[in-house]
Scaffold this motif. Structure first.
Motif, PDB file in Angstrom:
ATOM      1  N   SER A 141      -7.000   7.707  -3.295  1.00 54.70           N
ATOM      2  CA  SER A 141      -8.287   6.875  -2.945  1.00 54.70           C
ATOM      3  C   SER A 141      -7.892   7.371  -1.475  1.00 54.70           C
ATOM      4  N   GLY A 142      -7.725   7.352  -0.908  1.00 52.08           N
ATOM      5  CA  GLY A 142      -7.708   6.857   0.338  1.00 52.08           C
ATOM      6  C   GLY A 142      -7.820   8.489   1.258  1.00 52.08           C
ATOM      7  N   ASP A 162      -1.866   8.419  -5.394  1.00 46.16           N
ATOM      8  CA  ASP A 162      -2.933   8.039  -4.870  1.00 46.16           C
ATOM      9  C   ASP A 162      -4.062   8.582  -4.389  1.00 46.16           C
ATOM     10  N   SER A 210       1.135  -0.754  -0.341  1.00 49.66           N
ATOM     11  CA  SER A 210       0.264   0.348  -0.041  1.00 49.66           C
ATOM     12  C   SER A 210       0.528   1.188  -0.066  1.00 49.66           C
ATOM     13  N   PHE A 216       2.107   1.802  -3.645  1.00 47.47           N
ATOM     14  CA  PHE A 216       0.780   2.818  -4.177  1.00 47.47           C
ATOM     15  C   PHE A 216       0.563   4.351  -3.798  1.00 47.47           C
ATOM     16  N   ARG A 266      -9.203   5.799 -11.888  1.00 48.23           N
ATOM     17  CA  ARG A 266     -10.926   5.038 -11.426  1.00 48.23           C
ATOM     18  C   ARG A 266     -10.989   3.939 -12.057  1.00 48.23           C
ATOM     19  N   THR A 301      -9.587  10.754   3.577  1.00 49.98           N
ATOM     20  CA  THR A 301      -9.926  10.747   4.969  1.00 49.98           C
ATOM     21  C   THR A 301     -10.686  12.571   5.191  1.00 49.98           C
ATOM     22  N   GLU A 330      -7.939  -0.308  -9.255  1.00 49.54           N
ATOM     23  CA  GLU A 330      -7.275   1.219  -9.931  1.00 49.54           C
ATOM     24  C   GLU A 330      -5.855   1.435 -10.059  1.00 49.54           C
TER      25      GLU A 330
END
Lengths: 317, 355
Positions: B214-215, B212, B204, B207, B326, B217, B333
């Motif tokens: 996607s994470g 990236d 991770s 990546f 995406r 928050t 992804e």
């Protein structure tokens, strides 16, 4: 000027002498190792076989020294009673406890090639074909065979156990082990086989969101445990997955592999899955990652853990 | 020497001409920015309709235009996909793209170097090392990530700037070399920190290192948006000084620019911009290089236009790149950094050759 020139010449001659010494030493060493190799070659007869990656390799008929470069393979070796010949392991190979007494040669991704060669194994067991090429060539120069296992389902794991047993001359022990393991697998099948499959999301990590795909043997384990992975058709073994697709998949159960050598990592459900029926109905299960991520004999423990989580009613009778 | 001949991003006479006529430029800036902003809003709307899950387009648009007050016939899950997953990610992409492009544009003017970019100068790597240290050693604290990323970026900036200072001042060659040295040093620091990490987390991290989104928050999203907008405003307010700095620090000083103060402000604000974007999305490359150059080519080099326009264009660039990342192999992804590099590198070569 002349003096300077002379001293330069002298140091040059010095370097040359050292160079010659080093070269001859090197030659001597290679000659010695060649001789050595010849001796072992003639002493121990060998045969050719194909490993699970389809490579043809030459394996000594009797293997007494070998190295395992994956926790799952170390577990297989001990389960078939061949642990005595294990002379090297990775730092992740911590099960069974005896394995920890064996010398570690680094981690799975970057083992120390020098230490491997120094341990003089006849064969090295490796679990995936990744990053293997340079590594294999170097070991083959030193007459060390590399056996690659490559399992994508539970039958594949059993096949690996048989093949490793063949190489190590432990086939009867392997047959006994497999009889026992297959018995447990069919006991699970009997209990959950007729029940409607539960739709499962297997969360490898929450941020970024990773799951299992078509080529992961866990996809097969879930199927055998009376479930169906919602990502069973995704190409690859460990795909990074879209959060919105995970939400739309609406899994009825979520598996969090955690604990074991993972510590408390991956113990929270990814935020995209918070709305899933699995969370609403309290069907989120933490299962020991060591049982699930290692394609070895303990995968059957993982299968039983999964079946108990997905169909608790089948085990309460 | 091709590099030193391109030291002057803009010919001197054009900078001096740009100093006059503030009014006209202000009007022009407003017009251009309004136009670009409209384009950004339109692109955000269109990109919100694309994703690995198909949503009904009409209903989604209706829901978006009413800011989610009316569901417009979307189911609860569709609503969650649109407003909890897709839109936050797009907005984060916009914040990251804007931050990196503005940081790049102001570094290029301040350092008088067309190749100055957060990624190439090692500043992104500085922020990445900071973030990784926060993740490995201070995992529990929510704010440690952006704070450490900012500190990392600032330290890397100051080190690169110091290293680039020769006896005769900073030449472009020295600056790029200093950037290379700092980048490679920090790369090995990153490798070192990864070896301290769990095997399961390394994947991770690789990546994340590629950039990236996607994470995301929620907390980091608001922080990133706030820093992107306020950072752009602060740097735009110093655009006139940046214009004069393109003449060289001495000339700028003679023309009344408080050089050391402006330099400090640009360093701190740009480090904040890079730090917040790296903390939320890793190192997205090429945005700070390609976007400001494209903007200069089409709108001219007056920083009063370049800085805000680069912010909006950077946002558009990353939002589009992330939509590709995406959707192209959905439901799997790609990291957005792979797409920005894939578009950015050839585009940059094209720009270099066209000059």
């Amino acid at each position: 000027m002349l003096k300077q020139h002379f001293s330069q010449f002298q140091t040059f001659a010095g370097t040359r002498r050292v160079l010659a010494l080093v070269l001859s030493l090197g030659l001597l060493l290679t000659a010695c190792s060649k001789l050595n190799n010849k001796k072992t070659d003639s002493q121990i007869s060998a045969h050719q076989t194909t490993d699970e990656a389809g490579r043809t390799i030459t394996v000594p008929d009797t293997v007494t020294r070998f190295i395992s470069l994956a926790p799952s393979l170390t577990e297989i070796v001990y389960a078939i009673g061949a642990g005595d010949g294990l002379v090297g392991r990775t730092s992740y190979c911590t099960y069974p406890a005896e394995a920890q007494k064996v010398e570690a040669v680094g981690d799975t991704l970057k083992p120390s090639i020098e230490r491997i060669i120094a341990l003089r194994p006849q064969i090295v067991f490796v679990s995936t074909a990744s990053q293997l090429e340079a590594f294999t060539n170097e070991l083959e120069v030193h007459h060390i065979a590399v056996y690659v296992t490559d399992s994508h389902d539970l039958e594949g794991v059993f096949h690996s156990i048989e093949r490793i047993a063949d190489v190590l001359g432990k086939r009867p022990q392997a047959d006994e082990l497999l009889k026992q393991l297959r018995g447990r697998v069919s006991a699970v099948a009997e209990k959950v086989g007729s029940r409607p499959p539960v739709r499962v999301f297997y969360q490898v990590s929450d941020e970024p969101l990773y799951t299992i795909g078509r080529e992961a043997f866990i996809t097969d384990l879930i199927k055998r445990a009376g479930g169906v992975s919602v990502t069973a058709d995704i190409p690859g073994a460990w795909p990074k997955y879209s959060a919105e697709s995970a939400l739309a998949a609406k899994p009825d159960a979520i598996i969090l592999p955690t604990g074991g050598s993972m510590g408390d990592a991956n113990s929270n459900v990814a935020s995209a899955l918070k709305r899933s029926p699995a969370v609403a109905n309290g069907r989120v299960y933490k299962i020991n990652d060591d049982h699930l991520s290692r394609p070895g004999p303990r995968a059957v423990d993982g299968l039983e853990d999964l079946a108990r989580a997905l169909h608790p009613e089948a085990f309460n009778q | 020497m091709t590099i030193s001949s391109s030291t002057e991003i803009v010919p001197k006479h054009r900078i001096l001409r740009g100093i006059d006529g503030t009014r006209a430029t202000f009007k022009k800036t407003l017009f251009v920015c309004a136009l670009l902003f409209a384009a950004l809003v339109l692109i955000i709307l269109v990109m919100s309709l694309l994703g690995s899950e198909k949503l009904p387009a009409q209903a989604s648009l209706c829901a978006l235009l009413t800011f989610g007050k009316s569901s417009c016939g979307l189911t609860g899950d569709q609503d969650a996909i649109l407003f909890d997953i897709r839109l936050p990610r797009i907005l984060l992409g916009a914040a990251v793209g804007g931050s990196l492009a503005v940081a790049g544009a102001s570094y290029q003017s301040l350092l008088r170097n067309p190749l100055a970019e957060p990624y190439l100068l090692g500043i992104s790597n500085g922020a990445a090392v900071g973030t990784m240290i926060a993740l490995v050693f201070m995992g529990a604290h929510e704010w440690s990530r952006p704070l450490m990323a900012f500190s990392g970026a600032l330290i890397a900036t100051l080190v690169v700037y110091r290293l680039a200072q020769g006896r005769t001042g900073a030449t472009p060659e020295r600056l790029i070399l200093a950037g290379v040295i700092v980048t490679t040093f920090l790369s090995s620091a990153i490798v070192f920190v990864t070896t301290l990490m769990d095997a399961t987390r390394i994947r991770s991290f690789t990546f994340w290192l590629l950039g990236d989104l996607s994470g995301s928050t929620a907390k980091l999203l608001w922080l990133a948006l706030f820093i992107a907008i306020s950072g752009t405003l602060v740097l735009a307010a110093h655009a006139r000084s940046l214009n004069l700095l393109m003449l060289g620090e001495r000339d700028a000083f003679d023309l009344g620019v408080e050089v050391s103060r402006v330099r400090l402000i640009v360093f701190i604000v740009a480090s904040l911009l890079v730090g917040s974007s790296v903390a939320s999305s890793g190192s997205v490359g090429y945005v700070g290089l390609v976007v400001p150059h494209l903007v200069r080519l089409s709108l001219g080099s007056d920083n009063r236009i370049t800085v805000p326009a680069a912010a909006i264009c950077g946002a558009i660039f990353v939002v589009v790149a992330d939509t590709i990342a995406r959707t192209i192999i959905a439901p799997r992804e790609l990291p957005v950094g792979a797409i920005t590099a894939l578009i950015g590198a050839p585009l940059f070569v094209y720009l270099l050759r066209r000059r």
